[in-house]
Design an enzyme around this catalytic site. Structure first.
Site, mmCIF file in Angstrom:
data_model
loop_
_atom_site.group_PDB
_atom_site.id
_atom_site.type_symbol
_atom_site.label_atom_id
_atom_site.label_comp_id
_atom_site.label_asym_id
_atom_site.label_seq_id
_atom_site.Cartn_x
_atom_site.Cartn_y
_atom_site.Cartn_z
ATOM 1 N N CYS A 126 34.214 -34.248 -18.011
ATOM 2 C CA CYS A 126 33.241 -33.191 -17.773
ATOM 3 C C CYS A 126 32.251 -33.121 -18.937
ATOM 4 C CB CYS A 126 33.946 -31.851 -17.606
ATOM 5 S SG CYS A 126 34.713 -31.247 -19.122
ATOM 6 N N GLU A 399 58.582 -55.630 -29.671
ATOM 7 C CA GLU A 399 58.962 -54.611 -30.642
ATOM 8 C C GLU A 399 58.267 -54.848 -31.988
ATOM 9 O OE1 GLU A 399 62.940 -55.865 -28.647
ATOM 10 O OE2 GLU A 399 60.913 -56.670 -28.853
ATOM 11 N N CYS A 425 66.630 -58.319 -29.329
ATOM 12 C CA CYS A 425 67.384 -59.471 -29.795
ATOM 13 C C CYS A 425 67.813 -59.273 -31.249
ATOM 14 C CB CYS A 425 66.550 -60.744 -29.649
ATOM 15 S SG CYS A 425 65.143 -60.792 -30.775
#
Length: 521
Positions: A126, A399, A425
């Site tokens: 807006c 990660e 891992c």
């Protein structure tokens, strides 16, 4: 020779700049990978970064609210999602709050850091938000070309006045601001890459979350269930983001200064590209079904510490964040496996955002190092014999990228949560613990496996971090045990994957109706 990933263009893009926009068009815009400046070869289709940011903004509009908002407060204002991008990296994911529009939230959250940033809105902002963002010096404002934030389709409480005069005035003011602004303000809805929709459906049906669902319910026709849930999502998202009546859509485009898009062939192309993107979102969301499954602490999980653990987020919010990570995974350069990760933190007090106390810390996906050429690195996986030419020593994990390129510091006193689409891992587990992550939301299908080049032996014994694993709820597990059904133990191989199960409809599951969907302590 390095090549860049060029933005796909088609004929409809030209009018983007014809409606009082100062940019030079998107035909010359060249896309750089969020992590690397490369073009993917020998890999499934990828999301362009523009479409990724667009999908994330649409998904943020649907962020689950902890408390219902006062629907009478802003009769003509639609909730909106926003992605803030700086240096080609996502630094903010926001949605409208109970009192503030999402553009106002961005100003409060980022302040002067908005300078030179790119903003992606799920609706045209807006005039109230637009004037502040222009003044902040943003580089680009892109928005989804549907019903704007100050809705032109809003209905007054008495059911009359389908288009408000206030919204019309706001559209005129927004166009005036756009015409005189320095930032590029335009529509970016690109066609998806050829074959991407099919690729997303297939990989969504085969992802770890759906594999776990299939393993827990062997008698389930998971493929059929997934298709039904995807269709339900598609209906829900289409109602939310697409204007079903074409003439109504043309009228809205004209009223918000995009009259050139309402002519052919641009209008048909625009509608098709919007439908395709909504279809991609429906497919990805369908891969994490909140029915009998959710993120729960495993009964056999070792104690993390003597200190009381912070309360987890609701299942709705956890699922929402995992879907964010799954969207990110479709930008991967890994020729075999896409992984996405998102890090959120929970502040001590409520914020202005529609996300409540949550704020984004970082996000990433697996990719080759920044600035590298894709063809320079090996791409083989563990199924191929030449270990010297395997990818594992070169790929940066999701990660790792999320931690490296985080936009906020991790604070010891706050609950920081990692949402990742695959089991971390052995290479990532020490990083997660060392960074101060308090909770992990993930799957554990690879937990305890040693694949030679990559292993997952450390995850089970990870101390000091609460692990919330995608699995059947305790109530569903008890019912299954009483019925004598077999539940997957998390060690099913990739070859055993069945087609998946999918998302519940967009209607949110509430803790009041299912106690297993409450936050996890």
């Amino acid at each position: 020779m390095a090549t860049t990933d060029t933005v796909q263009s088609n004929q409809y893009l030209k009018p983007t700049c014809a409606a009082s926009c100062n940019c030079k068009g998107y035909r010359d815009v060249r896309e750089a990978n969020t992590q690397t400046d490369t073009k993917v070869q020998d890999h499934g289709p990828r999301l362009s970064k523009f479409n990724l940011f667009t999908l994330l903004s649409l998904w943020m509009e649907l962020f689950p609210k902890e408390e219902p908002e006062d629907i009478n407060q802003n009769d003509f204002t639609r909730g909106t999602g926003l992605v803030v991008v700086r240096d080609q990296r996502v630094v903010g994911l926001h949605c409208s709050g109970p009192e503030l529009h999402v553009g106002q939230v961005a100003v409060i959250r980022h302040g002067p850091r908005l300078a030179a940033s790119d903003l992606y809105f799920s609706r045209r902002p807006c005039a109230t938000c637009l004037k502040m963002l222009i003044n902040a010096g943003v580089s680009r404002i892109s928005f989804w070309p549907g019903d704007p934030e100050m809705s032109l389709l809003a209905v007054r409480p008495n059911g009359t006045d389908s288009i408000s005069q206030e919204a019309m005035w706001d559209a005129i003011a927004s166009e005036k601001l756009k015409s005189n602004s320095r930032p590029h303000i335009s529509v970016v809805v690109q066609p998806v890459a050829p074959g991407l929709q099919q690729f997303v459906e297939e990989t969504s049906r085969g992802c770890d979350f759906m594999e776990r669902v299939s393993g827990d319910d062997p008698e389930l026709d998971a493929g059929d269930f997934y298709r039904k849930q995807r269709r339900r999502n598609l209906d829900t998202f289409s109602e939310e983001f697409l204007i079903p009546h074409e003439q109504c859509h043309r009228d809205i485009l004209t009223k918000i200064g995009l009259e050139n898009f309402s002519t052919e062939p641009y209008f048909s192309n625009l509608r098709q590209n919007m439908r395709e993107l909504v279809g991609v979102l429906a497919s990805v969301a369908a891969s994490v079904p909140l029915l009998q499954h959710g993120f729960y602490k495993k009964d056999s999980q070792p104690a993390t510490s003597e200190q009381p653990q912070p309360q987890g987020v609701s299942q709705e919010i956890a699922r929402h964040c995992i879907v964010q990570a799954r969207l990110l995974a479709y930008r991967t350069e890994d020729p075999k496996v896409g992984v996405g990760a998102v890090i959120w933190a929970e502040g001590k007090s409520g914020g202005c955002d529609g996300t409540g106390r949550l704020y984004l810390v970082g996000c990433g996906y697996n990719a080759y190092p920044v600035g590298s050429e894709y063809g320079q690195y090996p791409q083989m996986d563990t199924k191929q014999q030449d270990r010297q030419r395997r990818k594992y020593r070169y790929i940066i994990h999701a990660e790792q990228n999320a931690l490296t390129f985080r936009s906020e510091e991790i604070r010891e006193e706050e609950n920081t949560m990692l949402f990742v689409t695959k089991c971390p891992c052995d290479e990532c587990v020490p990083l997660i613990r060392g960074a101060g992550i308090k909770q992990i939301y993930t799957t554990d299908l690879d937990s305890g496996k040693d694949k030679g080049d990559i292993s997952y032996l450390r995850f089970h014994g990870l101390q000091g971090v609460l692990k919330l694993i995608w699995q059947k709820s305790s109530l569903a597990r008890r019912d299954a045990e009483h019925a004598g059904l077999h539940l997957a133990n998390g060690c099913v191989g990739k070859h055993g994957r069945q087609p998946e199960q999918a998302l519940q409809s967009n209607k949110r599951l509430r803790s009041a109706t299912n106690p297993d969907l409450s936050p996890v302590c």
